[in-house]
Design an enzyme around this catalytic site. Structure first.
Site, PDB file in Angstrom:
ATOM      1  N   ASP A  41      34.850  26.895  37.911  1.00 37.39           N
ATOM      2  CA  ASP A  41      35.044  28.333  37.738  1.00 37.39           C
ATOM      3  C   ASP A  41      36.449  28.512  37.170  1.00 37.39           C
ATOM      4  O   ASP A  41      37.443  28.341  37.879  1.00 37.39           O
ATOM      5  CB  ASP A  41      34.881  29.026  39.103  1.00 37.39           C
ATOM      6  N   LYS A  92      37.245  39.448  34.249  1.00 36.57           N
ATOM      7  CA  LYS A  92      38.686  39.289  34.422  1.00 36.57           C
ATOM      8  C   LYS A  92      39.373  39.091  33.062  1.00 36.57           C
ATOM      9  O   LYS A  92      39.331  39.991  32.252  1.00 36.57           O
ATOM     10  CB  LYS A  92      38.946  38.154  35.412  1.00 36.57           C
ATOM     11  N   TYR A 122      36.108  31.551  45.356  1.00 32.76           N
ATOM     12  CA  TYR A 122      35.872  32.989  45.421  1.00 32.76           C
ATOM     13  C   TYR A 122      34.914  33.320  46.577  1.00 32.76           C
ATOM     14  O   TYR A 122      33.870  32.676  46.735  1.00 32.76           O
ATOM     15  CB  TYR A 122      35.268  33.432  44.080  1.00 32.76           C
ATOM     16  N   ARG A 159      15.699  40.797  26.693  1.00 27.43           N
ATOM     17  CA  ARG A 159      15.988  39.932  27.845  1.00 27.43           C
ATOM     18  C   ARG A 159      16.100  38.479  27.386  1.00 27.43           C
ATOM     19  O   ARG A 159      16.959  37.724  27.826  1.00 27.43           O
ATOM     20  CB  ARG A 159      14.917  40.097  28.939  1.00 27.43           C
TER      21      ARG A 159
HETATM   22  C1  LIG Z   1      35.626  37.974  40.284  1.00 25.31           C
HETATM   23  C2  LIG Z   1      35.321  36.541  40.427  1.00 25.31           C
HETATM   24  C3  LIG Z   1      33.997  36.079  40.538  1.00 25.31           C
HETATM   25  C4  LIG Z   1      32.816  37.025  40.593  1.00 25.31           C
HETATM   26  O1  LIG Z   1      32.659  37.702  39.396  1.00 25.31           O
HETATM   27  P1  LIG Z   1      31.991  39.172  39.292  1.00 25.31           P
HETATM   28  O2  LIG Z   1      32.073  39.435  37.825  1.00 25.31           O
HETATM   29  O3  LIG Z   1      32.823  40.087  40.116  1.00 25.31           O
HETATM   30  O4  LIG Z   1      30.600  39.052  39.800  1.00 25.31           O
HETATM   31  C5  LIG Z   1      33.787  34.714  40.621  1.00 25.31           C
HETATM   32  N1  LIG Z   1      34.831  33.840  40.616  1.00 25.31           N
HETATM   33  C6  LIG Z   1      36.115  34.257  40.524  1.00 25.31           C
HETATM   34  C7  LIG Z   1      37.203  33.243  40.542  1.00 25.31           C
HETATM   35  C8  LIG Z   1      36.405  35.610  40.434  1.00 25.31           C
HETATM   36  O5  LIG Z   1      37.676  36.004  40.364  1.00 25.31           O
END
Ligand SMILES: *Cc1c(COP(=O)(O)O)cnc(C)c1O
Length: 387
Positions: free
Chosen positions: A176, A201, A104, A52
């Site tokens: 982000d 992604k 998001y 962890r």
């Molecule tokens: C998918 C996504 C998230 C969240 O991520 P997870 O891995 O699904 O928890 C946050 N910000 C953006 C822009 C995303 O496309």
């Protein structure tokens, strides 16, 4: 020892954090599937005691991702949402956060339904005008959190201008960067303090694992986020770390192809008689095309377009064969979705109307299949619209 952070992007993606294994020479970082580590005597170990707090495979992916974004440290979490949760642990009761009004959906859900219960305050503004950010700043503001381009309308925020506003007021800017990946946009070069990704992604790139990362620029980020990993435990597993290590090796070539295919799909859609509008920063008609050229190294493969009604959207979406109807984005396969009923269902019709998400809006994450097969698929599916 070579300093990989001084090398080109594709070289960093392959080598930073990913040297041969010192024990065996294995060219790939081993997946250290272990919860604990043998200790030689009391207080003496090889730098690891419990996974962890730290694991060699996770360490490797963190070195890699810091090098790709140009930060000084990176910390990975079990999902993008776990990374955002870790980011918000920097706040205390009474602190104020300014957030882009079209980030998001999971982010606003977390802020409004979890973090706000701890007395952290949130204000949502349209960050495409930096003056809106300036006006929202209070004496208690500690963080501005944005996405550029936004999902799914691809509205940009001027990173340099917002970073300047933040820093005039001693506020941190976190970005982000999930939609662009560090290949196409590196917010730290424009003044961002923290970069966050859902590695689920483009960084992973193969739609086979969830993950999240916070890339920091100051020693306090390294201290805080590693303490949060150890204390709250939402860490990335060794196997998921390996998937990202493997994914980023091809990030440069994947993003080049995503970008090329994205431009071609956007061009195709602008000429299609049944399409009413295409949102893609690579189009000269995009109102922020010049800003896109300034702060992005390409335009990527995320775009949305309007087909007039939910019926038309469904006529098309149920007939795609190369594209897959589904949530998520950033994988090698083309993913197509309907924001009003999928990613943006939870924000409600009124909010959708306010930010311009119509019932006829379709979003595509253009994959890296042969472009002619993607275009033929869209063409045949769109022939069914309104029949
Ligand atoms: C998918 C996504 C998230 C969240 O991520 P997870 O891995 O699904 O928890 C946050 N910000 C953006 C822009 C995303 O496309």
């Amino acid at each position: 020892m070579i300093d990989w952070t001084k090398k080109g992007f594709a070289t960093r993606a392959i080598h930073a954090g990913q040297g041969p294994d010192p024990l065996t020479g294995a060219v790939n970082v081993p997946v250290y599937l272990t919860s604990t580590f043998a200790q030689e005597e009391i207080g003496k170990n090889k730098g690891y005691d419990y996974s962890r707090a730290g694991n060699p495979t996770r360490d490797a992916v963190e070195v890699s991702l810091a090098a790709l974004e140009g930060g000084t440290s990176a910390h990975t979490f079990a999902s993008g949402m776990a990374a955002i949760t870790a980011l918000i642990t920097m706040m205390r009761t009474g602190d104020h956060v300014i957030c882009g009004e079209n980030v998001y959906g999971g982010t606003t859900r977390m802020f409004n339904q979890v973090s706000s219960r701890y007395g952290i305050e949130f204000t949502y503004v349209d960050t495409s005008d930096p003056e809106n950010v300036r006006r929202a700043i209070r004496s208690t503001t500690r963080l501005v959190h944005i996405e550029t381009p936004t999902n799914p309308l691809m509205t940009l925020t001027d990173l340099r201008a917002v970073a300047d506003v933040c820093h005039e007021h001693g506020v941190d800017l976190s970005v982000d960067n999930t939609f662009m990946s560090p290949y196409l946009q590196r917010p730290i070069e424009f003044g961002a303090d923290i970069v966050m990704h859902s590695t689920t992604k483009f960084l992973n790139g193969h739609s086979d694992g969830l993950g999240g990362v916070l890339v920091g620029t100051r020693p306090e980020h390294k201290e805080t986020f590693s303490f949060v990993q150890k204390s709250t435990g939402g860490i990335l597993s060794p196997f998921e770390s390996f998937l990202i290590l493997r994914g980023v090796k091809t990030l440069a070539v994947r993003m080049k192809q995503h970008d090329e295919n994205g431009r071609k799909v956007a061009e195709f859609l602008t000429k299609h008689p049944k399409v009413h509008g295409v949102h893609y920063p690579g189009l000269k008609t995009h109102p922020q095309h010049e800003l896109a050229k300034k702060q992005m190294r390409g335009f990527g493969s995320m775009l949305s377009f309007d087909v007039g009604s939910q019926e038309h959207a469904n006529d098309m979406l149920k007939r795609v064969r190369v594209c897959t109807l589904g949530e998520s984005l950033g994988g090698v396969e083309s993913l197509i979705s309907h924001p009003a009923t999928m990613t943006h269902a939870a924000i409600g019709a009124e909010m959708r109307k306010k930010i311009g998400i119509t019932d006829g809006l379709v979003r595509i994450s253009v994959g890296i299949e042969d472009i002619n097969d993607i275009l033929d698929d869209l063409k045949q599916a769109m022939e069914w619209m309104g029949r």
